[in-house]
Each structure stands twice: as structure tokens, then as C-alpha cells.
Design a protein around this motif. Structure first.
Motif, PDB file in Angstrom:
ATOM      1  N   MET A  88       0.861  -1.180   0.000  1.00 25.16           N
ATOM      2  CA  MET A  88       0.000   0.000   0.000  1.00 25.16           C
ATOM      3  C   MET A  88       0.902   1.237   0.000  1.00 25.16           C
ATOM      4  N   VAL A  89       0.638   2.161  -0.938  1.00 24.42           N
ATOM      5  CA  VAL A  89       1.394   3.396  -0.998  1.00 24.42           C
ATOM      6  C   VAL A  89       0.567   4.531  -0.406  1.00 24.42           C
ATOM      7  N   LYS A  90       1.257   5.589  -0.031  1.00 18.24           N
ATOM      8  CA  LYS A  90       0.607   6.782   0.504  1.00 18.24           C
ATOM      9  C   LYS A  90       0.790   7.891  -0.525  1.00 18.24           C
ATOM     10  N   ILE A  91      -0.316   8.452  -0.972  1.00 19.87           N
ATOM     11  CA  ILE A  91      -0.301   9.551  -1.934  1.00 19.87           C
ATOM     12  C   ILE A  91      -0.718  10.809  -1.185  1.00 19.87           C
ATOM     13  N   ASN A  92       0.094  11.844  -1.268  1.00 23.81           N
ATOM     14  CA  ASN A  92      -0.278  13.137  -0.695  1.00 23.81           C
ATOM     15  C   ASN A  92      -0.315  14.162  -1.817  1.00 23.81           C
ATOM     16  N   CYS A  93      -1.243  15.104  -1.703  1.00 25.75           N
ATOM     17  CA  CYS A  93      -1.346  16.156  -2.706  1.00 25.75           C
ATOM     18  C   CYS A  93      -1.734  17.463  -2.036  1.00 25.75           C
ATOM     19  N   ASP A  94      -1.421  18.545  -2.727  1.00 24.49           N
ATOM     20  CA  ASP A  94      -1.751  19.868  -2.216  1.00 24.49           C
ATOM     21  C   ASP A  94      -1.811  20.839  -3.380  1.00 24.49           C
ATOM     22  N   GLY A  95      -2.483  21.947  -3.156  1.00 19.56           N
ATOM     23  CA  GLY A  95      -2.580  22.996  -4.158  1.00 19.56           C
ATOM     24  C   GLY A  95      -2.138  24.324  -3.588  1.00 19.56           C
ATOM     25  N   ALA A  96      -1.767  25.236  -4.468  1.00 18.42           N
ATOM     26  CA  ALA A  96      -1.355  26.580  -4.063  1.00 18.42           C
ATOM     27  C   ALA A  96      -1.858  27.572  -5.110  1.00 18.42           C
ATOM     28  N   ARG A  97      -2.181  28.774  -4.648  1.00 16.25           N
ATOM     29  CA  ARG A  97      -2.620  29.841  -5.573  1.00 16.25           C
ATOM     30  C   ARG A  97      -1.549  30.903  -5.674  1.00 16.25           C
ATOM     31  N   PHE A  98      -1.366  31.388  -6.895  1.00 17.52           N
ATOM     32  CA  PHE A  98      -0.476  32.507  -7.167  1.00 17.52           C
ATOM     33  C   PHE A  98      -1.344  33.612  -7.764  1.00 17.52           C
ATOM     34  N   ILE A  99      -1.931  34.410  -6.903  1.00 21.49           N
ATOM     35  CA  ILE A  99      -2.933  35.405  -7.297  1.00 21.49           C
ATOM     36  C   ILE A  99      -2.361  36.405  -8.293  1.00 21.49           C
ATOM     37  N   LYS A 100      -1.190  36.954  -7.992  1.00 24.20           N
ATOM     38  CA  LYS A 100      -0.595  37.974  -8.853  1.00 24.20           C
ATOM     39  C   LYS A 100      -0.386  37.470 -10.279  1.00 24.20           C
ATOM     40  N   GLU A 101       0.025  36.217 -10.392  1.00 22.10           N
ATOM     41  CA  GLU A 101       0.309  35.619 -11.700  1.00 22.10           C
ATOM     42  C   GLU A 101      -0.923  34.988 -12.330  1.00 22.10           C
ATOM     43  N   ASN A 102      -2.059  34.961 -11.608  1.00 23.60           N
ATOM     44  CA  ASN A 102      -3.286  34.278 -12.028  1.00 23.60           C
ATOM     45  C   ASN A 102      -2.991  32.833 -12.422  1.00 23.60           C
ATOM     46  N   ARG A 103      -2.294  32.143 -11.545  1.00 27.20           N
ATOM     47  CA  ARG A 103      -1.933  30.742 -11.765  1.00 27.20           C
ATOM     48  C   ARG A 103      -2.144  29.976 -10.464  1.00 27.20           C
ATOM     49  N   ALA A 104      -2.072  28.662 -10.581  1.00 25.37           N
ATOM     50  CA  ALA A 104      -2.133  27.794  -9.407  1.00 25.37           C
ATOM     51  C   ALA A 104      -1.089  26.710  -9.587  1.00 25.37           C
ATOM     52  N   GLY A 105      -0.770  26.035  -8.498  1.00 23.30           N
ATOM     53  CA  GLY A 105       0.198  24.954  -8.553  1.00 23.30           C
ATOM     54  C   GLY A 105      -0.311  23.751  -7.785  1.00 23.30           C
ATOM     55  N   ILE A 106       0.120  22.581  -8.245  1.00 20.18           N
ATOM     56  CA  ILE A 106      -0.256  21.331  -7.599  1.00 20.18           C
ATOM     57  C   ILE A 106       1.011  20.546  -7.312  1.00 20.18           C
ATOM     58  N   GLY A 107       1.062  19.967  -6.119  1.00 21.41           N
ATOM     59  CA  GLY A 107       2.172  19.107  -5.744  1.00 21.41           C
ATOM     60  C   GLY A 107       1.660  17.741  -5.335  1.00 21.41           C
TER      61      GLY A 107
END
Length: 156
Positions: free
Chosen positions: A1-20
Motif C-alpha cells: 500500500m502506498v501513501k499519496i499526498n497532494c496539495d494545491g497553491a494559488r499565485f494570485i498575482k500571476e493568475n496561476r495555481a500549482g499542484i504538488g
């Protein structure tokens, strides 16, 4: 069994988002990780839902069949565990998550507090530096190696 973790981030100034995303074995060793840039700064719930979708897709493409997926947005994890709907666009993303979950023999969801999601948070923040997405197999970006080691040491 593996463990998957994820998260998101917003970059308001750049109008972008990121996912890890990071996938680990039972010892905490990294099996794969990724940073992905999203070309719009969606709201936090939408970004977190996209992060779960990408995490499930990534793990499935790597051939994992038994996993626990951890995310730090409680309302999203609760909707997945309880199999309930959320409003509008997020509801459609939840449907996509549920569809992709069918590719696993076993997939469980867990809520992870922000402190337990440091690696994915930093991978999501790093997404502003990638054009589309970057994948590391059995590794993370060199600047995050220390964060992984601290995380492993803290869980023992």
C-alpha cells in the motif's frame, strides 16, 4: 500500500495555481513526485480537487493499485469518504475522481493536517517555476530532499 499526498497553491498575482503530489512507500521513501502549474488561479476548493484528480491519475499511471490518498482540505476529503456531492464545478471534479478511483483495487482517503503535508505544499509552491509539469521518479527536487528527510524522521 502506498501513501499519496497532494496539495494545491494559488499565485494570485500571476493568475496561476500549482499542484504538488508525492507518492511514498510504507517506510516513507519517495516513489515519485510532481509539480504541475495550472494556468488559472481557481478557488482553493477547486485547486485541491484538481490536485486529488492529478494525484490519482499519477499514481494510476505508475501502476499502483492499493493506496491511501491524503489531502489537507477536510471538506473535500469528507465529500469523497461520504460519497456526497459538492456544488458546481467541484462536483464534476469529484465525479472524475470517483471514476479514476475505479482503476485502483483499493483506495482510501484521509485528511492530513497542513503540518503533515509539507512536501506536497512545497511541490505545489514550486509549480510556479515549471512550464507545465515536472516529474521526479524515486526523488523530489534537490531543494526538497531535506524536507523529506525531516518528514521521515518525524514519523518514526
Amino acid at each position: 500500500m502506498v501513501k499519496i499526498n497532494c496539495d494545491g497553491a494559488r499565485f494570485i498575482k500571476e493568475n496561476r495555481a500549482g499542484i504538488g503530489v508525492v507518492i511514498r512507500d510504507s517506510e516513507g521513501m519517495v516513489l515519485g513526485s510532481l509539480s504541475k502549474q495550472i494556468p488559472q488561479a481557481y478557488n482553493p476548493l477547486e485547486i485541491e480537487a484538481m490536485a486529488v484528480t492529478i494525484a490519482i491519475q499519477f499514481a494510476s499511471e505508475l501502476g499502483f493499485q492499493h493506496a491511501i490518498l491524503g489531502a489537507d482540505l477536510f471538506v473535500l476529503v469528507k465529500a469523497l469518504v461520504d460519497d456526497t456531492q459538492l456544488l458546481f464545478v467541484v462536483g464534476l471534479v469529484l465525479d472524475e475522481i470517483r471514476y479514476k478511483a475505479n482503476f485502483f483495487n483499493e483506495l482510501h482517503y484521509s485528511h492530513v493536517k497542513r503540518e503533515g503535508n509539507n512536501v506536497t505544499h512545497k511541490l505545489a509552491r514550486q509549480a510556479i517555476c515549471v512550464l507545465d509539469f515536472t516529474v521526479w521518479m524515486e526523488d523530489v527536487p534537490p531543494l526538497l530532499s531535506y524536507v523529506v528527510l525531516v518528514d521521515i524522521a518525524g514519523s518514526t
